[in-house]
Design a protein around this motif. Structure first.
Motif, PDB file in Angstrom:
ATOM      1  N   TYR A  43     -10.347  -4.302  -9.055  1.00  0.00           N
ATOM      2  CA  TYR A  43     -10.749  -3.074  -8.373  1.00  0.00           C
ATOM      3  C   TYR A  43     -10.398  -1.834  -9.199  1.00  0.00           C
ATOM      4  O   TYR A  43     -11.184  -0.871  -9.266  1.00  0.00           O
ATOM      5  N   THR A  44      -9.222  -1.841  -9.821  1.00  0.00           N
ATOM      6  CA  THR A  44      -8.792  -0.661 -10.575  1.00  0.00           C
ATOM      7  C   THR A  44      -9.430  -0.609 -11.960  1.00  0.00           C
ATOM      8  O   THR A  44      -9.854   0.461 -12.418  1.00  0.00           O
ATOM      9  N   GLY A  65     -16.790  -2.071  -3.176  1.00  0.00           N
ATOM     10  CA  GLY A  65     -17.017  -2.342  -1.765  1.00  0.00           C
ATOM     11  C   GLY A  65     -17.749  -3.645  -1.532  1.00  0.00           C
ATOM     12  O   GLY A  65     -17.436  -4.394  -0.601  1.00  0.00           O
ATOM     13  N   VAL A 112      -5.765  -1.591  -0.329  1.00  0.00           N
ATOM     14  CA  VAL A 112      -6.392  -1.643   1.003  1.00  0.00           C
ATOM     15  C   VAL A 112      -7.494  -2.694   1.027  1.00  0.00           C
ATOM     16  O   VAL A 112      -7.609  -3.470   1.986  1.00  0.00           O
ATOM     17  N   TYR A 113      -8.300  -2.767  -0.018  1.00  0.00           N
ATOM     18  CA  TYR A 113      -9.343  -3.793  -0.105  1.00  0.00           C
ATOM     19  C   TYR A 113      -8.722  -5.196  -0.128  1.00  0.00           C
ATOM     20  O   TYR A 113      -9.253  -6.129   0.472  1.00  0.00           O
ATOM     21  N   THR A 148      -4.228   2.736  -4.316  1.00  0.00           N
ATOM     22  CA  THR A 148      -4.167   2.612  -2.860  1.00  0.00           C
ATOM     23  C   THR A 148      -5.430   1.954  -2.309  1.00  0.00           C
ATOM     24  O   THR A 148      -5.361   1.049  -1.471  1.00  0.00           O
ATOM     25  N   THR A 149      -6.600   2.385  -2.793  1.00  0.00           N
ATOM     26  CA  THR A 149      -7.856   1.785  -2.333  1.00  0.00           C
ATOM     27  C   THR A 149      -7.916   0.307  -2.699  1.00  0.00           C
ATOM     28  O   THR A 149      -8.354  -0.527  -1.901  1.00  0.00           O
ATOM     29  N   ALA A 150      -7.469  -0.024  -3.909  1.00  0.00           N
ATOM     30  CA  ALA A 150      -7.472  -1.416  -4.352  1.00  0.00           C
ATOM     31  C   ALA A 150      -6.599  -2.280  -3.440  1.00  0.00           C
ATOM     32  O   ALA A 150      -6.979  -3.395  -3.064  1.00  0.00           O
ATOM     33  N   LEU A 174     -11.253   2.164  -9.130  1.00  0.00           N
ATOM     34  CA  LEU A 174     -10.680   2.586  -7.857  1.00  0.00           C
ATOM     35  C   LEU A 174      -9.205   2.931  -8.038  1.00  0.00           C
ATOM     36  O   LEU A 174      -8.522   2.392  -8.915  1.00  0.00           O
ATOM     37  N   ASP A 175      -8.713   3.843  -7.211  1.00  0.00           N
ATOM     38  CA  ASP A 175      -7.288   4.149  -7.266  1.00  0.00           C
ATOM     39  C   ASP A 175      -6.487   2.995  -6.681  1.00  0.00           C
ATOM     40  O   ASP A 175      -7.025   2.136  -5.971  1.00  0.00           O
ATOM     41  N   VAL A 189       0.838  -1.210   0.000  1.00  0.00           N
ATOM     42  CA  VAL A 189       0.000   0.000   0.000  1.00  0.00           C
ATOM     43  C   VAL A 189       0.867   1.252   0.000  1.00  0.00           C
ATOM     44  O   VAL A 189       0.543   2.252  -0.670  1.00  0.00           O
TER      45      VAL A 189
END
Length: 454
Positions: A290-291, A355, A303-304, A299-301, A296-297, A173
């Motif tokens: 995710y991306t 999410g 984190v998930y 970092t969010t991807a 999603l950016d 991350v």
């Protein structure tokens, strides 16, 4: 004391191990072997963490991305085959140390890769080490554990594997966006230090030494362990029981496919394939899904993805707490049934947001990590000492097949325009098949390794 030709038999060594109370010696050994397993897990997930960046930096197609991910898995498959033979031939500890050295040095080479070809080649070599270390390390931990608490002892050790996966996601991350993907592989080279220290601080398995006819070495190691345990507990050791039967088996590979072991090997192979087909079919592509699918950016991807690994650690912990009470078969059936349920919900609900996918994928990995850890406990229990590493590694071979096939199938579905509903539906079907296979598993709880293989 049972003897064979005037020498202590395996049963006597087993009885002496069975009487040992839990002590700082067990903690030390589990920590050192666990450190190895932690970094093997860390290195295993590096390609998935780097994949979103690599696809943009090297302009990879879906097929090329699949090659980058799967090359390490092919190496793990071959590494499992080689390590099973080596673990029964040259010893558990030496095999683990060699595999760790290969893993760490290859990680450095990956960090220097200039393109897809060299990246895939060095990931293949790294996979040879990873594939060999994990099943042999699990075999060693099984051989020093007491039968009445072996499930908890081994699964608490196995928690270090999902912890390593979680650590790879957590480090990624920050490291990948700030230092680049190559820095991740430099970190992955740290186990080289452990490879040097391991043979000096971890005693070889007395069970293995005796199975190889090295009676004096086995006696020396078990006596050394007993002294250390007695010192840490500050109390006399309990008396050893004398009624543990001796094992049968001559350490031949073909014995895995004969008599009662044929069923064990068939069921185990199916479970390994299903567990890792599911695990890597999901985890390998999650950051990219995710991306690419949900916008999603990075970092969010990541984190998930980290969330999925954290729930995996929790699932392994729950399994460790209950598996000695409810048994191996019920635990495997329950976990695979749970994975079927959660994947089925994703398939039916349509996977409409990142999410939502993160939530149900995390619930799925909670179940799957419990299955994975349970299989590392279960596999060595099913085979005699002379064939234990080969048996565990043969199961590892099928998990590598699952690791390879799972991402390829998911990649093929997404590349052909198939929706995520189809991806999760086929994963749910495979999980359901795994639950049915688990119903055929032989129960092993509460029995010594010798009782299971006499």
């Amino acid at each position: 004391m049972t003897t064979v030709a005037g020498k202590p038999a395996l049963g006597s060594i087993a009885a002496r191990l069975e009487r040992l109370p839990h002590s700082r010696w067990h903690v030390k050994v589990r920590f050192l072997i666990g450190a190895v397993t932690f970094f093997e897990a860390f290195d295993q997930l590096l390609a998935a963490s780097a994949l979103p960046v690599l696809m943009k930096e090297w302009h990879l197609t879906t097929g090329q991305a699949t090659l980058a991910v799967s090359s390490g898995s092919v190496g793990m498959l071959l590494g499992a085959l080689a390590a099973g033979w080596m673990g029964d031939r040259i010893g558990r500890v030496r095999t683990v140390a060699l595999g760790v050295a290969v893993t760490g040095l290859a990680s450095l080479a990956v960090a220097l890769a200039g393109g897809l070809e060299s990246f895939s080649l060095f990931r293949f070599v790294q996979g040879l080490g990873i594939g060999g270390v994990v099943p042999v390390a699990a075999t060693y931990i099984n051989e020093i554990a007491r039968s009445d608490k072996r499930g908890r002892f081994v699964l608490l050790y196995e928690m270090i594997f999902p912890a390593g996966l979680a650590a790879a996601s957590l480090v990624a991350v920050w490291v990948v966006p700030n230092l680049g993907w190559r820095a991740m592989f430099v970190i992955g080279a740290l186990p080289v230090v452990i490879a040097v220290l391991l043979p000096r601080h971890v005693a070889e398995s007395p069970r293995w030494l005796l199975s190889r006819g090295r009676t004096e070495d086995a006696e020396r190691e078990i006596a050394r362990i007993e002294v250390e345990v007695a010192r840490h507990t500050a109390a006399p050791l309990p008396a050893a029981t004398a009624d543990i039967p001796d094992e049968t088996g001559q350490g031949r590979l073909r014995d895995l496919f004969r008599g009662r072991y044929l069923r064990r090997t068939a069921v185990l192979s199916g479970l390994w394939f299903v567990a890792y087909y599911l695990n890597h079919g999901i985890s390998t592509w999650l950051p990219s899904l995710y991306t690419d699918r949900f916008g999603l950016d990075l970092t969010t991807a990541l984190v998930y993805t980290l969330l999925s690994n954290i729930t995996g650690v929790f699932g392994t912990f729950v399994a460790a707490m209950v598996i000695d009470r409810i048994g191996r078969r019920p635990a495997l059936v329950a976990a695979l049934s749970g994975a079927t349920l959660f994947l089925g919900v994703l398939a039916l609900a349509g996977a409409v947001s990142g999410g939502q996918v993160a939530l149900f994928a995390s619930c799925t990995t909670m179940c799957l990590y419990a299955v994975n850890a349970g299989l590392y406990l279960y596999s060595p229990e099913l085979y005699p000492t002379s064939n234990r590493a080969k048996g565990a590694a043969f199961g590892g071979l099928w998990n590598r097949v699952g690791v390879i096939v799972g991402p390829i199938v998911v990649g093929a579905i997404t590349a052909s325009g198939g929706g995520l509903e189809l991806v999760f539906a086929q994963l749910a079907v495979v999980a359901g098949i795994g639950a049915v296979i688990a119903l055929c598993a032989v129960e092993t709880k509460g029995k010594t390794l010798e009782q299971l293989n006499s």
